[in-house]
Design an enzyme around this catalytic site. Structure first.
Site, PDB file in Angstrom:
ATOM      1  N   ASP A 152      -7.512  10.547   4.167  1.00  0.00           N
ATOM      2  CA  ASP A 152      -7.499   9.438   3.213  1.00  0.00           C
ATOM      3  C   ASP A 152      -7.994   9.951   1.878  1.00  0.00           C
ATOM      4  OD1 ASP A 152      -6.556   7.513   4.989  1.00  0.00           O
ATOM      5  OD2 ASP A 152      -8.551   6.858   5.581  1.00  0.00           O
ATOM      6  N   ASP A 190      -0.709   4.394   4.413  1.00  0.00           N
ATOM      7  CA  ASP A 190      -1.276   3.044   4.503  1.00  0.00           C
ATOM      8  C   ASP A 190      -0.596   2.115   3.500  1.00  0.00           C
ATOM      9  OD1 ASP A 190      -3.111   4.078   6.368  1.00  0.00           O
ATOM     10  OD2 ASP A 190      -4.628   4.430   4.826  1.00  0.00           O
TER      11      ASP A 190
END
Length: 161
Positions: A116, A132
């Site tokens: 991330d 995402d």
């Protein structure tokens, strides 16, 4: 396979490529835990490893994520093949959701975690990645399709939006 269906799968492939490229650049250029300002006051890049889902839910449950992702991907591919002429909103939405699922699946299988990096500076929100984002955009497209389809059904149309 028709050209239109190929386009939808190509959209997914390009988005997976963008996701993996952004993760590669993050790992190569930002130390784990380090934050770099990207768009001042709006977006920073922070390199994190996530062994769960959003907000680190179900952290460490890799087998669960493998099984769910394979099932979801197969269902999405089936729905896309069966319904790709139904609606551009629906088909693009499925393509984006598929890309997001595959992008994070690649990380989980290859690394044992998801990379991330996108951090919003204007609000407190979990750090996320391109995969995402494509999942969220895909779900929004599917909701738009459902709203337009319901509206068309109420107006007596055949519901192909």
């Amino acid at each position: 396979m028709t050209r239109l269906l190929v386009v939808y799968f190509l959209i997914s492939a390009l988005l997976v490529g963008l996701d993996q490229w952004s993760k590669y650049l993050t790992v190569q250029n930002i130390s784990l835990g380090e934050t770099k300002e990207f768009i001042p006051g709006f977006l920073s890049l922070t390199h994190l490893r996530n062994t769960g889902a959003a907000w680190s839910l179900l952290e460490g449950k890799m087998i669960f994520f493998y099984v769910i992702t394979v099932i979801v991907s197969v269902v999405i591919i089936y729905l896309l093949i069966k319904n790709y002429k139904k609606s551009i909103w629906y088909s693009v939405g499925l393509s984006f959701v598929l890309a997001g699922a595959i992008g994070n699946f690649i990380d989980r299988v290859r690394l044992g975690y998801v990379v991330d990096m996108l951090q919003t500076d204007f609000m407190n929100f979990p750090i996320f990645n391109v995969a995402d984002s494509t999942l969220v955009v895909g779900v929004i497209c599917i909701f738009i399709y459902l709203i337009l389809d319901e509206k068309a059904a109420k107006e007596g149309k055949n519901g192909t939006n």
